[in-house]
Design a protein around this motif. Sequence first.
Motif, PDB file in Angstrom:
ATOM      1  N   ASN A 151       4.046  -2.536   3.423  1.00 18.75           N
ATOM      2  CA  ASN A 151       3.647  -3.862   2.971  1.00 18.75           C
ATOM      3  C   ASN A 151       3.136  -4.713   4.127  1.00 18.75           C
ATOM      4  O   ASN A 151       3.666  -4.650   5.241  1.00 18.75           O
ATOM      5  CB  ASN A 151       4.826  -4.575   2.308  1.00 18.75           C
ATOM      6  CG  ASN A 151       5.443  -3.760   1.188  1.00 18.75           C
ATOM      7  OD1 ASN A 151       4.760  -2.964   0.544  1.00 18.75           O
ATOM      8  ND2 ASN A 151       6.727  -3.937   0.950  1.00 18.75           N
ATOM      9  N   PHE A 152       2.130  -5.517   3.840  1.00 21.65           N
ATOM     10  CA  PHE A 152       1.547  -6.445   4.813  1.00 21.65           C
ATOM     11  C   PHE A 152       1.677  -7.848   4.229  1.00 21.65           C
ATOM     12  O   PHE A 152       1.111  -8.150   3.178  1.00 21.65           O
ATOM     13  CB  PHE A 152       0.079  -6.106   5.073  1.00 21.65           C
ATOM     14  CG  PHE A 152      -0.127  -4.715   5.608  1.00 21.65           C
ATOM     15  CD1 PHE A 152      -0.162  -4.473   6.973  1.00 21.65           C
ATOM     16  CD2 PHE A 152      -0.281  -3.642   4.740  1.00 21.65           C
ATOM     17  CE1 PHE A 152      -0.347  -3.196   7.476  1.00 21.65           C
ATOM     18  CE2 PHE A 152      -0.466  -2.357   5.225  1.00 21.65           C
ATOM     19  CZ  PHE A 152      -0.500  -2.128   6.595  1.00 21.65           C
ATOM     20  N   THR A 161       0.853  -1.188   0.000  1.00 21.70           N
ATOM     21  CA  THR A 161       0.000   0.000   0.000  1.00 21.70           C
ATOM     22  C   THR A 161       0.886   1.234   0.000  1.00 21.70           C
ATOM     23  O   THR A 161       2.077   1.172   0.322  1.00 21.70           O
ATOM     24  CB  THR A 161      -0.913   0.022   1.236  1.00 21.70           C
ATOM     25  OG1 THR A 161      -0.104   0.091   2.420  1.00 21.70           O
ATOM     26  CG2 THR A 161      -1.782  -1.226   1.298  1.00 21.70           C
ATOM     27  N   LEU A 162       0.305   2.339  -0.343  1.00 21.61           N
ATOM     28  CA  LEU A 162       1.037   3.595  -0.369  1.00 21.61           C
ATOM     29  C   LEU A 162       1.430   3.988   1.051  1.00 21.61           C
ATOM     30  O   LEU A 162       0.578   4.085   1.935  1.00 21.61           O
ATOM     31  CB  LEU A 162       0.148   4.668  -0.992  1.00 21.61           C
ATOM     32  CG  LEU A 162       0.797   5.896  -1.620  1.00 21.61           C
ATOM     33  CD1 LEU A 162       1.747   5.495  -2.733  1.00 21.61           C
ATOM     34  CD2 LEU A 162      -0.280   6.831  -2.145  1.00 21.61           C
ATOM     35  N   ALA A 217       3.527  -3.519  -9.002  1.00 23.22           N
ATOM     36  CA  ALA A 217       3.777  -2.197  -8.438  1.00 23.22           C
ATOM     37  C   ALA A 217       2.460  -1.483  -8.185  1.00 23.22           C
ATOM     38  O   ALA A 217       1.419  -1.843  -8.750  1.00 23.22           O
ATOM     39  CB  ALA A 217       4.642  -1.371  -9.385  1.00 23.22           C
ATOM     40  N   ILE A 218       2.516  -0.468  -7.350  1.00 28.37           N
ATOM     41  CA  ILE A 218       1.304   0.317  -7.070  1.00 28.37           C
ATOM     42  C   ILE A 218       0.995   1.279  -8.202  1.00 28.37           C
ATOM     43  O   ILE A 218      -0.055   1.926  -8.202  1.00 28.37           O
ATOM     44  CB  ILE A 218       1.422   1.077  -5.743  1.00 28.37           C
ATOM     45  CG1 ILE A 218       2.586   2.063  -5.782  1.00 28.37           C
ATOM     46  CG2 ILE A 218       1.591   0.110  -4.585  1.00 28.37           C
ATOM     47  CD1 ILE A 218       2.660   2.948  -4.548  1.00 28.37           C
ATOM     48  N   VAL A 219       1.910   1.378  -9.193  1.00 32.40           N
ATOM     49  CA  VAL A 219       1.638   2.172 -10.385  1.00 32.40           C
ATOM     50  C   VAL A 219       1.234   1.228 -11.506  1.00 32.40           C
ATOM     51  O   VAL A 219       1.545   0.036 -11.478  1.00 32.40           O
ATOM     52  CB  VAL A 219       2.858   3.023 -10.791  1.00 32.40           C
ATOM     53  CG1 VAL A 219       3.315   3.899  -9.640  1.00 32.40           C
ATOM     54  CG2 VAL A 219       3.998   2.163 -11.268  1.00 32.40           C
ATOM     55  N   TYR A 222      -4.499   6.903  -9.755  1.00 27.88           N
ATOM     56  CA  TYR A 222      -3.260   6.391 -10.339  1.00 27.88           C
ATOM     57  C   TYR A 222      -2.670   5.235  -9.527  1.00 27.88           C
ATOM     58  O   TYR A 222      -2.361   4.174 -10.064  1.00 27.88           O
ATOM     59  CB  TYR A 222      -2.258   7.540 -10.432  1.00 27.88           C
ATOM     60  CG  TYR A 222      -0.956   7.191 -11.116  1.00 27.88           C
ATOM     61  CD1 TYR A 222      -0.918   6.893 -12.476  1.00 27.88           C
ATOM     62  CD2 TYR A 222       0.242   7.185 -10.408  1.00 27.88           C
ATOM     63  CE1 TYR A 222       0.282   6.591 -13.109  1.00 27.88           C
ATOM     64  CE2 TYR A 222       1.438   6.882 -11.031  1.00 27.88           C
ATOM     65  CZ  TYR A 222       1.453   6.586 -12.366  1.00 27.88           C
ATOM     66  OH  TYR A 222       2.638   6.282 -12.993  1.00 27.88           O
ATOM     67  N   TYR A 223      -2.514   5.421  -8.233  1.00 30.17           N
ATOM     68  CA  TYR A 223      -1.938   4.386  -7.374  1.00 30.17           C
ATOM     69  C   TYR A 223      -3.009   3.398  -6.925  1.00 30.17           C
ATOM     70  O   TYR A 223      -4.161   3.768  -6.719  1.00 30.17           O
ATOM     71  CB  TYR A 223      -1.283   5.014  -6.142  1.00 30.17           C
ATOM     72  CG  TYR A 223      -0.163   5.975  -6.453  1.00 30.17           C
ATOM     73  CD1 TYR A 223       0.968   5.556  -7.140  1.00 30.17           C
ATOM     74  CD2 TYR A 223      -0.242   7.307  -6.058  1.00 30.17           C
ATOM     75  CE1 TYR A 223       1.993   6.440  -7.432  1.00 30.17           C
ATOM     76  CE2 TYR A 223       0.780   8.196  -6.334  1.00 30.17           C
ATOM     77  CZ  TYR A 223       1.887   7.760  -7.027  1.00 30.17           C
ATOM     78  OH  TYR A 223       2.904   8.633  -7.308  1.00 30.17           O
ATOM     79  N   LYS A 224      -2.583   2.155  -6.743  1.00 30.95           N
ATOM     80  CA  LYS A 224      -3.496   1.105  -6.315  1.00 30.95           C
ATOM     81  C   LYS A 224      -2.695   0.036  -5.563  1.00 30.95           C
ATOM     82  O   LYS A 224      -1.576  -0.285  -5.966  1.00 30.95           O
ATOM     83  CB  LYS A 224      -4.181   0.475  -7.537  1.00 30.95           C
ATOM     84  CG  LYS A 224      -5.173  -0.621  -7.205  1.00 30.95           C
ATOM     85  CD  LYS A 224      -5.764  -1.203  -8.488  1.00 30.95           C
ATOM     86  CE  LYS A 224      -6.732  -2.346  -8.186  1.00 30.95           C
ATOM     87  NZ  LYS A 224      -7.290  -2.940  -9.430  1.00 30.95           N
ATOM     88  N   PRO A 225      -3.228  -0.507  -4.465  1.00 28.67           N
ATOM     89  CA  PRO A 225      -2.508  -1.587  -3.765  1.00 28.67           C
ATOM     90  C   PRO A 225      -2.138  -2.714  -4.722  1.00 28.67           C
ATOM     91  O   PRO A 225      -2.874  -3.021  -5.662  1.00 28.67           O
ATOM     92  CB  PRO A 225      -3.513  -2.054  -2.705  1.00 28.67           C
ATOM     93  CG  PRO A 225      -4.363  -0.852  -2.447  1.00 28.67           C
ATOM     94  CD  PRO A 225      -4.490  -0.150  -3.777  1.00 28.67           C
ATOM     95  N   ALA A 226      -0.980  -3.305  -4.480  1.00 28.53           N
ATOM     96  CA  ALA A 226      -0.449  -4.317  -5.397  1.00 28.53           C
ATOM     97  C   ALA A 226      -0.013  -5.557  -4.631  1.00 28.53           C
ATOM     98  O   ALA A 226       0.380  -5.488  -3.469  1.00 28.53           O
ATOM     99  CB  ALA A 226       0.727  -3.752  -6.191  1.00 28.53           C
TER     100      ALA A 226
END
Length: 946
Positions: free
Chosen positions: A937-938, A175-176, A250-252, A217-221
């Motif tokens: 990160n989790f 996550t961001l 990636a989150i992008v 634009y960003y999203k959990p990956a």
Amino acid sequence: MFFAMTLLPTGLVYAQSKRDTVQKEKQIEEVVVIGYGTQKKEAVTGSVVTVKGETLREVPTVNISQALQSRSAGVEINQTSSKPGATMKIRIRGTRSLTETANDPLIVLDGIPFTGSLGDISSSDIKSIDILKDASATAIYGSRGANGVIMVTTNRGVKGQKPRFTYNSFTGFQTLFSKYPMMNADQLTKLRHDANDLIKNGDNEKYGIDTDWQKLYYKPAIMTSHDVGVSGGTESGNYNVGLSYLKQDAIVPLQNYERMAIRIGLDQQVGKNFKFGFTTNSNYVQTEGNGIASAPTLGYSPLASPYDEFGNLRRTITTSSNMDQAWVYIRQSINALGDKYVDETKAFSSYNNIYGEIKLPLDGLKYRLNVGLDFRTSNSGNYTGVGVFNINPAAISSAGRGNNQTYHWTIENLLTYDKTFGKHKINAVGLYSSEQNTYISNYMSAKNVPADFFQYYNLGQSPQADITVSPNDQYYARTGLMSYMGRAMYTYDNKYMITATLRGDGASVLAEGHKWHTYPAISLGWNVANENFMQNLKVINLFKLRYGWGQTSNQAINPYTTLGSLSVNPYNFGTAYSTGVSINTAPNPSLGWEYSKTHNAGLDFGLLNNRITGTVEYYRTHTFGILQNKSLPPTAGIPGGVLQNVGDVENKGWEASLNANIIDNPDGFSWDAGINWYANRNKILSLASGADRDINNLWFVGYNINALYDYQYIGLWQNGDPYLKILEPQDGSAVGMIKVLYTGGYKADGTPERAIGPNDMQVINTNPDWQGGFNMRFAYKGFELSTVGAFQKGGVLISSIYGSAGYLNRLTGRGNNVDVDYYTDDNPNARYPKPGGLLSGDNPKYLSTLALFDGSYLKLRTITLGYNVNKDFLNDLKLNSLRIYFTVTNPLVLFSPYHKQSGMDPEPNSTGDQNQAVSSYKNRQLIIGTNNPATRNFIMGINLSF
């Protein structure tokens, strides 16, 4: 010490004598890999630190360099990019060379110099990593070890062991960590008003709209890893086989990294006197979307929407008084490109070591042959379709394709003598080795690709006039190194130790008559704790003094540099197209080695049955004959100058580490902790031609290699300042603008003699005062809680988003702006200048000074909660071990001025020349830019063996 003593469980006292024996046996068995052999830890006289494989696996990561972070004093590991699969920048005891790549440490995998990176090795395969830091430890590797050596030892099977299977896996999501701190619609509207309404709304900007572009634009990956291994042995041999798969999105949009690897290791005894074996590490890596960047999205106005009034996705948006028009760069539009865009690299690598070893008739003498055979091939391709990322829907398509191969071989002949005579122990090694590296690279590009489905696979389909094969994009190089080495280690009564090394290297890249050099090194050790007069001090188990001196060198220059170089220049001759060449760099027939001489003094100690252990060290490294490119007068007609051996650099510093087994109760509560601290002082002592500065390269005598050159921010100009008109005599009022330090003289009446100008620019040291890391582990029954952290005091953090290089803090209202506390008549004590004030180009004057922050921080890198399943339960399931864990990375940052202002991670995410609107920083300088932002990160994982 007394605090630790009060926590010792009373249940351990009754078996103290037995425990002493166990500890001594454990200490005797603990060995360190020192290069071409091993040595008992208590007998080591050089500066060596060991990180066990199980320690690395406590931090589930894509790249084991991240797991090494904060584990070793004097070893600094930073990101050069936060994109998936990016390599890390490793510096051991500072920076020695002015050539950036010449500061990388040598990596040795299972005894053979490794041409790959640590990212090519799975953490499940690693038994230990030993880091050699001083010259007395690294001299055995000669010129290749000038910047330290990272020895990677992989797992082997065990003779007579039944097959043992392991499965290690983790999966989780990223996550961001924090969004970039950009303004919302209300804040941007106010900024424009405060900037005297210089910027009006564009055609696609409307009040009442507040678009969060980063959310679009960003999203959990997802990231996932699987590793399967089997090891075992017979009466005469052993084996180890491993398969691994790793993927990190990636989150992008579109970015991901995928790695598949296989590892095979085999050792086989043939009779009593001969054994042989091999290790192969092969992997296939695919990286997607490296060309995707965050910068465009960050600058979009929140007053504009990517959707029209009917909910359809716009292709472009027009903003900022219609001065700016941009392609809508969000996840939805990028994902929808399909075949219209691709940017990928596919690489295959195979690293292979083969050895044979025979015992010779003389007792203790043996001969070993090592052969390393490495191959790497990489294919990259990119395609951008018609109108993609462009405001012109008819913008022509473009594509490019590159390929490179690396062929590397090493042959090492080793003669080793290892013998103990009563209290005397002798180990001697003689080496002759030769290696060769061949690198081939080519690239071609094309425009007007006729169809999207061709992408970059058939550039020949483009019109011939649009196909470019530039001579500057084709490269071939072959280099060689030949070496002789001798090392002798002598120990008397486990009290007095001496190691002497002599190595000679011959490098093909240097000039004739300067190719060879011989490096001596010597180190001494005194194990004071083993003296008779120390035997009554039961609290002290280890007290060892050591000192080392040695010389290393560096020949990390581009092949054929001694010959000079030519540039290929296309030109028109009348109506014909021709190609010519011109001199770019001058030859240097006397180009030789960079030399480094290092002094290292250390103290190793162990207390309370080695429940508390630690090390304190001081070192000084003097590097001279620095390789620096010297500029020539314009009349010489050689724009690239000439590379020469000029200049000196010094690195010196202190290191300390402390590890404590504070509470040790295997059947109850246990508590282990460790901390390391180090301070490095890097300074340039001299430069070419006796100059005290090279402003173009940002090198200054008396300052560190990564110094900056800029004005010094001291606040904002206020109303009523008596010197304002003298120091800043520009047209218009400078009230509210950045005030920098004036360094000139003053008249008799106290007024400044001149206006502020280039003479007021300052050299700024950037290195931290000190830094380090810590770790802690609590265990109760089968549960364990562990954490790894890092800290830094001082230093300069460069954040280009707040300065002039990133165009995100223009304070005019053109494009979105970083959310900053800026000057207004009602807010005169702000940090940032008045909107719409004096400009230098597109930015407020002196804005670069506001890109610099105090680099201090304390952060937790990981927190892990694990559970080791009960042995009785495992026996019923026919399992040896089962561990389940949950890890959070980047959970917490404290004491960081940058984090306090921005909410962002204070560690860099880019090199200085990446993602900049204007060129301001050097590649060697690490910054926080508009690269992929940091993530939190989790991760859930499992370690299983049966």
